[in-house]
Design a protein around this motif. Structure first.
Motif, PDB file in Angstrom:
ATOM      1  N   ASP A  86      23.342  20.515  67.486  1.00 19.19           N
ATOM      2  CA  ASP A  86      22.780  19.630  68.504  1.00 19.19           C
ATOM      3  C   ASP A  86      21.549  18.928  67.962  1.00 19.19           C
ATOM      4  O   ASP A  86      21.401  17.701  68.079  1.00 19.19           O
ATOM      5  CB  ASP A  86      22.428  20.470  69.744  1.00 19.19           C
ATOM      6  CG  ASP A  86      21.835  19.644  70.885  1.00 19.19           C
ATOM      7  OD1 ASP A  86      21.868  18.397  70.806  1.00 19.19           O
ATOM      8  OD2 ASP A  86      21.346  20.241  71.845  1.00 19.19           O
ATOM      9  N   ALA A  87      20.643  19.688  67.350  1.00 20.17           N
ATOM     10  CA  ALA A  87      19.417  19.101  66.800  1.00 20.17           C
ATOM     11  C   ALA A  87      19.724  18.063  65.733  1.00 20.17           C
ATOM     12  O   ALA A  87      19.134  16.969  65.711  1.00 20.17           O
ATOM     13  CB  ALA A  87      18.534  20.210  66.222  1.00 20.17           C
ATOM     14  N   THR A  88      20.662  18.370  64.863  1.00 19.96           N
ATOM     15  CA  THR A  88      20.983  17.455  63.766  1.00 19.96           C
ATOM     16  C   THR A  88      21.666  16.191  64.269  1.00 19.96           C
ATOM     17  O   THR A  88      21.440  15.088  63.748  1.00 19.96           O
ATOM     18  CB  THR A  88      21.874  18.176  62.738  1.00 19.96           C
ATOM     19  OG1 THR A  88      21.238  19.383  62.321  1.00 19.96           O
ATOM     20  CG2 THR A  88      22.143  17.305  61.526  1.00 19.96           C
ATOM     21  N   SER A  89      22.471  16.316  65.299  1.00 15.76           N
ATOM     22  CA  SER A  89      23.160  15.138  65.833  1.00 15.76           C
ATOM     23  C   SER A  89      22.171  14.115  66.374  1.00 15.76           C
ATOM     24  O   SER A  89      22.440  12.908  66.331  1.00 15.76           O
ATOM     25  CB  SER A  89      24.137  15.553  66.932  1.00 15.76           C
ATOM     26  OG  SER A  89      23.452  15.959  68.105  1.00 15.76           O
ATOM     27  N   LYS A  90      21.016  14.563  66.857  1.00 18.64           N
ATOM     28  CA  LYS A  90      20.046  13.633  67.434  1.00 18.64           C
ATOM     29  C   LYS A  90      19.357  12.774  66.387  1.00 18.64           C
ATOM     30  O   LYS A  90      18.719  11.781  66.736  1.00 18.64           O
ATOM     31  CB  LYS A  90      19.014  14.407  68.251  1.00 18.64           C
ATOM     32  CG  LYS A  90      19.607  15.028  69.510  1.00 18.64           C
ATOM     33  CD  LYS A  90      18.584  15.828  70.279  1.00 18.64           C
ATOM     34  CE  LYS A  90      19.238  16.480  71.496  1.00 18.64           C
ATOM     35  NZ  LYS A  90      18.308  17.344  72.235  1.00 18.64           N
ATOM     36  N   VAL A  91      19.501  13.164  65.127  1.00 20.98           N
ATOM     37  CA  VAL A  91      18.951  12.342  64.055  1.00 20.98           C
ATOM     38  C   VAL A  91      19.822  11.106  63.848  1.00 20.98           C
ATOM     39  O   VAL A  91      19.321  10.022  63.514  1.00 20.98           O
ATOM     40  CB  VAL A  91      18.840  13.171  62.757  1.00 20.98           C
ATOM     41  CG1 VAL A  91      18.363  12.297  61.598  1.00 20.98           C
ATOM     42  CG2 VAL A  91      17.904  14.358  62.966  1.00 20.98           C
ATOM     43  N   VAL A  92      21.126  11.229  64.053  1.00 24.78           N
ATOM     44  CA  VAL A  92      22.050  10.106  63.871  1.00 24.78           C
ATOM     45  C   VAL A  92      21.887   9.156  65.059  1.00 24.78           C
ATOM     46  O   VAL A  92      22.124   9.531  66.200  1.00 24.78           O
ATOM     47  CB  VAL A  92      23.504  10.603  63.774  1.00 24.78           C
ATOM     48  CG1 VAL A  92      24.454   9.425  63.565  1.00 24.78           C
ATOM     49  CG2 VAL A  92      23.651  11.631  62.661  1.00 24.78           C
ATOM     50  N   GLY A  93      21.470   7.931  64.782  1.00 23.57           N
ATOM     51  CA  GLY A  93      21.173   7.004  65.874  1.00 23.57           C
ATOM     52  C   GLY A  93      19.945   7.423  66.652  1.00 23.57           C
ATOM     53  O   GLY A  93      19.792   7.057  67.826  1.00 23.57           O
ATOM     54  N   GLY A  94      19.062   8.186  66.021  1.00 23.41           N
ATOM     55  CA  GLY A  94      17.873   8.702  66.703  1.00 23.41           C
ATOM     56  C   GLY A  94      16.740   7.691  66.746  1.00 23.41           C
ATOM     57  O   GLY A  94      16.781   6.626  66.129  1.00 23.41           O
ATOM     58  N   LEU A  95      15.716   8.066  67.492  1.00 23.44           N
ATOM     59  CA  LEU A  95      14.543   7.212  67.658  1.00 23.44           C
ATOM     60  C   LEU A  95      13.332   8.119  67.784  1.00 23.44           C
ATOM     61  O   LEU A  95      13.293   8.997  68.644  1.00 23.44           O
ATOM     62  CB  LEU A  95      14.673   6.346  68.917  1.00 23.44           C
ATOM     63  CG  LEU A  95      13.535   5.362  69.199  1.00 23.44           C
ATOM     64  CD1 LEU A  95      13.558   4.221  68.173  1.00 23.44           C
ATOM     65  CD2 LEU A  95      13.655   4.794  70.617  1.00 23.44           C
ATOM     66  N   ASN A  96      12.353   7.913  66.935  1.00 21.44           N
ATOM     67  CA  ASN A  96      11.123   8.695  67.011  1.00 21.44           C
ATOM     68  C   ASN A  96      10.156   8.005  67.969  1.00 21.44           C
ATOM     69  O   ASN A  96       9.994   6.779  67.937  1.00 21.44           O
ATOM     70  CB  ASN A  96      10.489   8.819  65.623  1.00 21.44           C
ATOM     71  CG  ASN A  96       9.457   9.930  65.565  1.00 21.44           C
ATOM     72  OD1 ASN A  96       9.288  10.685  66.531  1.00 21.44           O
ATOM     73  ND2 ASN A  96       8.775  10.047  64.443  1.00 21.44           N
ATOM     74  N   TYR A  97       9.523   8.800  68.847  1.00 29.50           N
ATOM     75  CA  TYR A  97       8.599   8.215  69.830  1.00 29.50           C
ATOM     76  C   TYR A  97       7.659   9.276  70.372  1.00 29.50           C
ATOM     77  O   TYR A  97       7.874  10.483  70.180  1.00 29.50           O
ATOM     78  CB  TYR A  97       9.364   7.554  70.974  1.00 29.50           C
ATOM     79  CG  TYR A  97      10.339   8.443  71.713  1.00 29.50           C
ATOM     80  CD1 TYR A  97       9.982   9.111  72.875  1.00 29.50           C
ATOM     81  CD2 TYR A  97      11.643   8.593  71.235  1.00 29.50           C
ATOM     82  CE1 TYR A  97      10.896   9.919  73.545  1.00 29.50           C
ATOM     83  CE2 TYR A  97      12.562   9.394  71.904  1.00 29.50           C
ATOM     84  CZ  TYR A  97      12.181  10.052  73.052  1.00 29.50           C
ATOM     85  OH  TYR A  97      13.075  10.851  73.721  1.00 29.50           O
ATOM     86  N   ASN A  98       6.609   8.836  71.039  1.00 34.37           N
ATOM     87  CA  ASN A  98       5.612   9.719  71.644  1.00 34.37           C
ATOM     88  C   ASN A  98       5.391   9.338  73.102  1.00 34.37           C
ATOM     89  O   ASN A  98       5.775   8.250  73.540  1.00 34.37           O
ATOM     90  CB  ASN A  98       4.266   9.597  70.908  1.00 34.37           C
ATOM     91  CG  ASN A  98       4.285  10.262  69.550  1.00 34.37           C
ATOM     92  OD1 ASN A  98       4.543  11.449  69.437  1.00 34.37           O
ATOM     93  ND2 ASN A  98       4.015   9.483  68.510  1.00 34.37           N
ATOM     94  N   TYR A  99       4.731  10.213  73.836  1.00 30.33           N
ATOM     95  CA  TYR A  99       4.275   9.871  75.184  1.00 30.33           C
ATOM     96  C   TYR A  99       2.936   9.138  75.048  1.00 30.33           C
ATOM     97  O   TYR A  99       1.873   9.645  75.399  1.00 30.33           O
ATOM     98  CB  TYR A  99       4.107  11.126  76.040  1.00 30.33           C
ATOM     99  CG  TYR A  99       5.367  11.929  76.237  1.00 30.33           C
ATOM    100  CD1 TYR A  99       6.631  11.319  76.276  1.00 30.33           C
ATOM    101  CD2 TYR A  99       5.318  13.302  76.390  1.00 30.33           C
ATOM    102  CE1 TYR A  99       7.785  12.047  76.463  1.00 30.33           C
ATOM    103  CE2 TYR A  99       6.479  14.058  76.581  1.00 30.33           C
ATOM    104  CZ  TYR A  99       7.703  13.426  76.612  1.00 30.33           C
ATOM    105  OH  TYR A  99       8.851  14.164  76.791  1.00 30.33           O
TER     106      TYR A  99
END
Length: 830
Positions: free
Chosen positions: A590-603
């Motif tokens: 699950d964690a690794t799948s979020k890297v594919v097409g992922g987006l880094n962001y903050n609040y």
């Protein structure tokens, strides 16, 4: 932890509370309240009187409770709870479960008294009484119950409180209906006041009732836990509590701070300012000397442990909960957070006691950290932790699978119990954290386990000799992020401090330490995008950790044998220990799948210096994609032949359960269904409509980002178009092939994906059919030829009638996973 959290709406600014709080009213001297047939003393003659917050009387002959309403227009807190529950995690009606809290008051007109709940979601924080009244009249209140006055004297009125207590205050019948367990209704003939837990105190009145629901059971869950499922008997508790005084200091909510928020609308707000007001939920805590760097608290926060908790769990829970004192010390307090055993004469449901409770269910499930709070201010009055007793047993099962400890002639390792207790300590700290007002913080695994508010997967490694090492399975002590969170919520600043500036300094200090706070909404969904915030993951790089975990998993599976079960256990029980080991990597997938097409962001907050969003490096995404593909190879999914032969059909008395794999082989263990289950988990995360849509969009905006079409080409090349060996490995590959095809079919007709993502997927299926049709003509292997022929036919029919994919594909349900180390869910759960 599908953690139940109580989101408490509304608060009154401390400076305005005193001016707005209603007070008890009495008639003018000598005036009569209303006519009544008797005075209270005469009416209650022979009854047992309970003096306290609201005096009441017990009529043992009639089984009735009479309440003396001696405070009119006086606001107090009403809370319902469930001290004796049903015992099913799936139904979710557990021992000690809190219901909603309400600010209420008694209002009288003639012979009638109503319990009214004011609407604190909408207010006017103003000294102008007419302005406050205009808002009060604009929004509905709620009349919770109505009573007839039976007797009176001076300024008190007596009402029959029995029907109020003998009702479904907890919504049990609705919960059973929603869970499809049957239609039940309250049976008053089988309900009564539970006098043992009906008590009175100076600042709170406590009532309890035994409540029975009758009906026709319709589900397996209710049948599994109730001796006669046509009659479900629980206990409901009612608390009437004096509200805190007006000296509580509210603190501004900040999405970066790590707290739950109390929200309300203030219609007295100037038009050029936000009308919605937000503060954090927290306990009242003040230093004896706020000017001292370190000071004792005026009144420490004390949590009490359920004495029904056995050893060694008891000591682990006490120790883990007490970790929080480390954070309060970092915030400048001395002994401000304490943990003790609940006194023998204390009622666990009494709101004066913060409680850590040990609960029992028929199956493992979530633990919870809930709170009772003042809806006007967000002040936490009672923290209430519910921990499932089966959690420790599931942890022990996982440890058995990891270590295979039962070898003839050798002592059983104590490493299993060490791991269990390490997990219980962390669990205790986690759920207590929720009751301190703190939300989940799921990005902590990339910050060296910086918070107990993450969900921890056991960190398993191999030593230099290739043996499984559990020495670092769970972290010890409170985390660095937890300390920063407590500083924000509970620091008592010296006189004259600019609090807003001081709080901002704490937030920026958190950033400077490299600590990250991301919570539930960005961590739970399978289509999630944040590359660093996940449940039950480890490591600073998701793909690297997945690859490492797959190597550890391979070692576990290769060594797996009858040594995982006790000497007197049926051999078929190997499967119970095998399931969590075979799916040991499921959350890292699950964690690794979020890297594919992922987006880094903050609040991010305007001007705070944080970046808002960032693309992920294409190489990082491709590494994650490759790691996911590796989880679906025969080398990853195959079980050793000697192990398969050791798992017989289930013996009498040991049926298949939710903890075992589904099978298409009848009574026999089905290794291909196990492989299908694991591959299906990977594909359900990877071939997801939101992920596909992001990939298309990101590539359109930045050509360096991965191309969704190219990823699908790589997926089919590594499955369908790769050479298939003979035998068991070939069958695994064919199983994965079909799953890939079915997931692509589903995505192409899923309206949750963008049209272009669906179009690319549809074209991929067309190309796949063309390849299959060409390949089947030259295929000499009969098994592979059959596989290709059937796939061609299914694809052809799908293009004519897309909805037929639902007939082709029946998902294999994976054995229960979350919570790890389960007993395991709203504000928490885990």
């Amino acid at each position: 932890m599908r953690k139940i959290y109580l989101f408490i709406l509304g608060f009154v600014l401390a400076s305005c509370t005193a001016s707005q709080a209603p007070v008890a009213t009495t008639p003018a001297s000598g005036a009569s309240v209303a006519s009544a047939t008797k005075d209270i003393a005469g009416f209650t003659s022979g009854m047992e009187k309970y003096e306290g917050f609201f005096p009441f009387y017990w009529d043992s002959k009639k089984g009735k409770v009479y309440l003396e309403v001696n405070k009119l227009n006086f606001e107090f807190l009403y809370i319902s709870s469930l001290p004796a529950g049903i015992g099913s995690n799936d139904i979710g009606l557990d021992r000690g479960q809190l219901g909603g809290e309400k600010v209420v008051k008694f209002v009288r007109s003639g012979p009638k008294i109503l319990m009214i709940q004011p609407n604190y979601d909408y207010r006017a924080i103003s000294n102008d009484a007419l302005e406050r009244k205009s808002v009060e009249q604009a929004f509905a209140q709620s009349a919770i119950w109505g009573f007839d006055v039976l007797a009176e004297e001076d300024w008190s009125a007596l009402v029959d409180f029995t029907d109020f207590l003998l009702r479904d205050s907890h919504g049990v019948s609705q919960r059973l209906s929603r869970a499809k367990q049957g239609n039940y209704s309250l049976d008053k003939s089988r309900s009564m006041i539970y006098t043992e837990m009906t008590k009175n105190f100076p600042e709170n009145s406590e009532f309890e009732a035994t409540i029975t629901f009758t009906g026709t059971p319709a589900g397996a869950w209710i049948r599994s836990v109730v001796p006669s499922p046509e009659a479900v008997t629980v206990r409901m508790h009612h608390s009437m509590v004096q509200l805190p005084d007006s000296r509580f200091k509210t603190r501004a909510f900040d999405p970066r701070s790590g707290y739950y928020g109390t929200t309300y609308m203030d219609y007295a707000t100037p038009i050029d300012e936000p009308i919605t007001k937000r503060t954090i939920n927290r306990h009242r805590l003040e230093k004896v000397d706020p000017n001292a760097a370190v000071s004792e608290a005026v009144e420490p926060i004390i949590y009490y442990l359920d004495p029904g908790t056995p050893e060694p769990i008891r000591s682990a829970l006490l120790e883990g909960a007490a970790w929080w004192n480390q954070a309060f010390e970092a915030a400048g307090y001395k002994d401000a957070f304490q943990v003790k055993m609940l006194p023998e004469d204390a009622d666990p449901m009494d709101v004066r006691y913060n409680l850590i409770q040990w609960i029992h269910r028929s199956t493992r499930g979530w633990s919870y950290g809930a709170s009772v709070a003042d809806p006007r201010t967000g002040e936490i009055i009672k923290g209430h932790v519910s921990l499932g007793s089966l959690r420790a047993r599931q942890d022990f099962l996982i440890a058995e699978g990891l270590l295979s400890p039962y070898e003839d002639g050798k002592p059983v390792s104590d490493e299993m119990m060490k791991m269990v207790l390490a997990r219980i300590r962390q669990l205790s700290a986690h759920e207590v954290g929720h009751t301190l007002g703190i939300v989940h913080s799921y990005a902590s695994s990339v910050n060296n386990r910086a918070s107990v508010m993450d969900y921890p997967h056991p960190y398993v490694k191999m030593d230099e000799n290739g043996n499984i090492d559990l020495s670092e399975a769970y972290a010890v002590g409170i985390g660095e992020l937890d300390k920063q969170i407590i500083k924000y919520g509970y620091s008592d600043f010296p006189d004259g401090t600019d609090e807003a500036a001081a709080l901002d300094k704490i937030i920026k200090e958190t950033f400077s330490k490299g600590l990250m706070h991301i919570t539930d909404q960005d961590s739970r969904p399978v289509g999630g995008a944040h590359p660093y915030s996940h449940l039950w993951d480890n490591g600073t790089d998701a793909a690297d950790e997945l690859n490492r975990m797959m190597a550890v998993r391979r070692k576990i599976l290769d060594d797996f044998s009858e040594k995982t079960i006790r000497p007197d256990a049926p051999m078929a029980l190997i499967e119970e220990a095998l399931a969590p080991m075979y799916l040991f990597h499921r959350y890292q997938v699950d964690a690794t799948s979020k890297v594919v097409g992922g987006l880094n962001y903050n609040y991010a907050i305007k001007g705070d210096g944080q970046f808002t969003t960032k693309y992920l490096e294409p190489a990082m995404q491709m590494k994650a994609f490759d790691a996911l593909l590796a989880t679906m190879t025969p080398e990853a999914l195959a079980l050793p032949e000697k192990l398969i032969q050791q798992i017989p059909p289930r013996p009498y008395g040991y049926p298949r359960t939710r903890e075992t794999f589904e099978a298409r082989t009848g009574v026999a263990f089905d290794p291909l269904s196990a492989a299908e289950t694991a591959a299906d988990l990977t594909l359900s995360y990877l071939i997801h409509p939101e992920r596909a849509t992001r990939l298309v969009e990101h590539h359109a905006r930045n050509a360096a980002q991965p191309d969704f079409s190219a990823l699908l080409n790589k997926l089919t090349a590594s499955t369908w178009k790769k050479a298939h060996p003979a035998g068991y490995h070939g069958e695994i590959m064919r199983t994965v092939d079909k799953l890939v095809m079915y997931h692509l079919m589903n995505l192409s007709i899923n309206t949750g994906a963008s049209d272009q993502a669906r179009a690319i997927t549809y074209l991929q299926l067309k190309d796949l059919k063309s390849w299959i049709d060409a390949k089947v003509k030259s295929e000499s292997d009969s098994d592979q030829k059959a596989h290709l022929t059937m796939a061609s036919a299914q694809l052809g029919l799908f293009f004519e009638k897309p909805e037929v994919v639902k007939e082709y594909y029946k998902e294999t349900k994976a054995p229960d996973g979350s919570p790890i180390g389960m007993d395991e869910g709203m504000a928490c759960g885990f």
